[in-house]
Design an enzyme around this catalytic site. Structure first.
Site, mmCIF file in Angstrom:
data_model
loop_
_atom_site.group_PDB
_atom_site.id
_atom_site.type_symbol
_atom_site.label_atom_id
_atom_site.label_comp_id
_atom_site.label_asym_id
_atom_site.label_seq_id
_atom_site.Cartn_x
_atom_site.Cartn_y
_atom_site.Cartn_z
ATOM 1 N N SER A 1 -131.744 20.669 63.032
ATOM 2 C CA SER A 1 -130.939 19.450 63.036
ATOM 3 C C SER A 1 -130.504 18.986 61.655
ATOM 4 C CB SER A 1 -131.704 18.330 63.745
ATOM 5 O OG SER A 1 -132.925 18.067 63.107
ATOM 6 N N HIS B 1 -128.521 20.511 69.220
ATOM 7 C CA HIS B 1 -127.306 20.671 68.409
ATOM 8 C C HIS B 1 -126.529 21.954 68.713
ATOM 9 C CE1 HIS B 1 -128.374 17.193 65.961
ATOM 10 N NE2 HIS B 1 -129.618 17.629 66.090
ATOM 11 N N LYS C 1 -125.293 14.163 72.246
ATOM 12 C CA LYS C 1 -124.638 14.768 71.076
ATOM 13 C C LYS C 1 -123.301 15.365 71.510
ATOM 14 C CE LYS C 1 -128.884 14.519 68.663
ATOM 15 N NZ LYS C 1 -130.260 14.962 68.601
HETATM 16 C C1 LIG Z 1 -131.505 14.260 68.663
HETATM 17 C C2 LIG Z 1 -132.575 15.259 68.879
HETATM 18 C C3 LIG Z 1 -133.557 15.071 69.840
HETATM 19 C C4 LIG Z 1 -133.700 13.781 70.590
HETATM 20 O O1 LIG Z 1 -132.767 13.669 71.600
HETATM 21 P P1 LIG Z 1 -132.458 12.203 72.147
HETATM 22 O O2 LIG Z 1 -131.821 12.436 73.458
HETATM 23 O O3 LIG Z 1 -131.548 11.602 71.125
HETATM 24 O O4 LIG Z 1 -133.764 11.493 72.242
HETATM 25 C C5 LIG Z 1 -134.453 16.088 70.093
HETATM 26 N N1 LIG Z 1 -134.407 17.230 69.384
HETATM 27 C C6 LIG Z 1 -133.493 17.439 68.421
HETATM 28 C C7 LIG Z 1 -133.499 18.738 67.680
HETATM 29 C C8 LIG Z 1 -132.560 16.453 68.125
HETATM 30 O O5 LIG Z 1 -131.684 16.638 67.151
#
Ligand SMILES: *Cc1c(COP(=O)(O)O)cnc(C)c1O
Length: 389
Positions: free
Chosen positions: A176, A204, A236
């Site tokens: 990330s 991602h 995302k």
């Molecule tokens: C954003 C993210 C999460 C969390 O997801 P949410 O739905 O925002 O709680 C988990 N793992 C990774 C790698 C992330 O980037």
């Protein structure tokens, strides 16, 4: 008591680690309004530009008309609606899994799965750059935690060989904060060989990687079936909210029985599930979004190389510029802001000490001209702002 936390707040400020929130006055997009000013944004995870898509918004509105504002209960009581159910089936079909299970957030999905699969007799293996939710998930499970250096497959193999009992390898699909892709083919082979599970958190990669946007697994030609488990997030590239686990039918059935963050929480609003169904159609059908995104990433990378900036080995929309100290990253972020460009500074503990950075991210909706503006702004920054000392 309050004095202690005040001291801690002062310490954070002194170390340039104090965090503030930027208050958005507009919808998410390549241009956002902050403090009455319009800024060109390169720091959202809305990689395909769907958070403010008219069709997704219409589906949310229709969903609210049909299902109301809230789900009113957890999935196992009366909160599981036809909208959730249809979305689970469509997500499973999209990623090529037997079944999928919706969670309210990716963070909760990670906590739920790891604790359901392992207890204190098991062992979790994690990449040192894994997302905080995977780190917390391992801690909460009570399992032994073995962390390996980023991408350290030889070390992981040794750790797997030396461990006994149930094992689970946790990895980001796309890291990330660095944007590089985990070697999931190798991880899957190691998991198979050592009888361990492999959970790929593709927050991602989903929607972005693979010819059809099915993510990191598609990129490697893999399927979400044992020992592989896929976690996808919907906040995302999908532009909405929520998350899901995809895998074998028996695994999903087991999670419904045992994942506490699935069982003991309110189901996400069904209207959000309807919005996500609309965005899933767009993710699947509009390949031009991935093409446009890749064109912008390539444009940025070649421009940045010409400026002498040091890039990481990232083929994804996450393109960090590592600047070192927290203060350096803050200064660069502020200098860009003065030029009307919004890029967040990412500091410890989100990233390791000494690797504070600008985390630049791209959207399919960024234009060629907008990326040129970013490159021009980076070129105009004093060298000490954009190059590590
Ligand atoms: C954003 C993210 C999460 C969390 O997801 P949410 O739905 O925002 O709680 C988990 N793992 C990774 C790698 C992330 O980037």
């Amino acid at each position: 008591m309050l004095n202690d936390i005040r001291d801690e707040l002062l310490r954070l400020r002194a170390q340039h680690l104090y965090r503030t929130r930027c208050v958005l006055e507009s919808a998410q997009g390549t241009e956002v309004r902050v403090g009455g000013e319009t800024l060109l944004s390169f720091c959202s995870n809305d990689y395909l530009g769907l958070a403010n898509d008219a069709r997704v918004i219409a589906a949310l509105r229709d969903g609210a008309d049909r299902h109301g504002a809230g789900s009113g209960a957890s999935h196992l009581v009366t909160g599981h609606s036809v909208a959730h159910h249809a979305l689970e089936e469509e997500l499973a079909a999209f990623v090529g899994a037997e079944r999928a299970l919706l969670f309210s957030t990716g963070y909760m999905a990670n906590l739920g799965v790891v604790s359901a699969l392992l207890d204190r007799h098991g062992t979790v293996f994690e990449d040192k750059l894994n997302h905080a939710s995977l780190i917390d998930a391992a801690r909460l499970s009570g399992a032994t935690v073995q962390r390996y250096a980023h991408g350290g497959m030889t070390r992981l193999e040794a750790l797997l060989g030396a461990s006994e009992g149930a094992g689970l390898i946790l990895t980001d699909g796309v890291f990330s904060m660095d944007g590089d892709v985990a070697n999931v083919a190798r991880l899957a082979a190691l998991a198979k060989q050592h009888g361990a599970w492999l959970l790929v958190d593709d927050a991602h990669g989903l929607g972005v990687l693979g010819a059809h946007g099915r993510g990191t697994l598609e990129h490697f030609g893999l399927q979400p079936q044992a020992p592989l488990i896929l976690l996808g997030t919907l906040g995302k590239a999908f532009g909405t909210f929520g998350a899901f686990i995809a895998g074998d039918a028996d695994l999903i059935d087991y999670l419904v029985q045992r994942a506490r963050t699935y069982i003991y929480t309110t189901a996400l609003p069904p209207a959000v599930a309807e919005a996500t169904r609309a965005s899933l159609c767009i993710v699947a059908e509009e390949g031009w979004r991935r093409e446009a995104l890749n064109a912008r990433i390539a444009q940025f990378r070649s421009g940045a190389v010409q400026l002498g900036l040091k890039l990481l080995d990232s083929p994804t929309p996450i393109q960090p510029l590592i600047l070192g100290e927290a203060q350096a990253a803050l200064a660069a972020s502020e200098a860009l802001r003065a030029r009307g460009i919004l890029v967040a500074a990412i500091r410890p503990p989100t990233v390791p000490a000494g690797s504070a950075r600008l985390r630049i991210t791209f959207s399919a909706l960024h234009t060629h001209a907008q990326v040129e503006r970013l490159l021009e702004a980076l070129a105009a920054l004093p060298a000490e702002n954009v190059k590590p000392a």
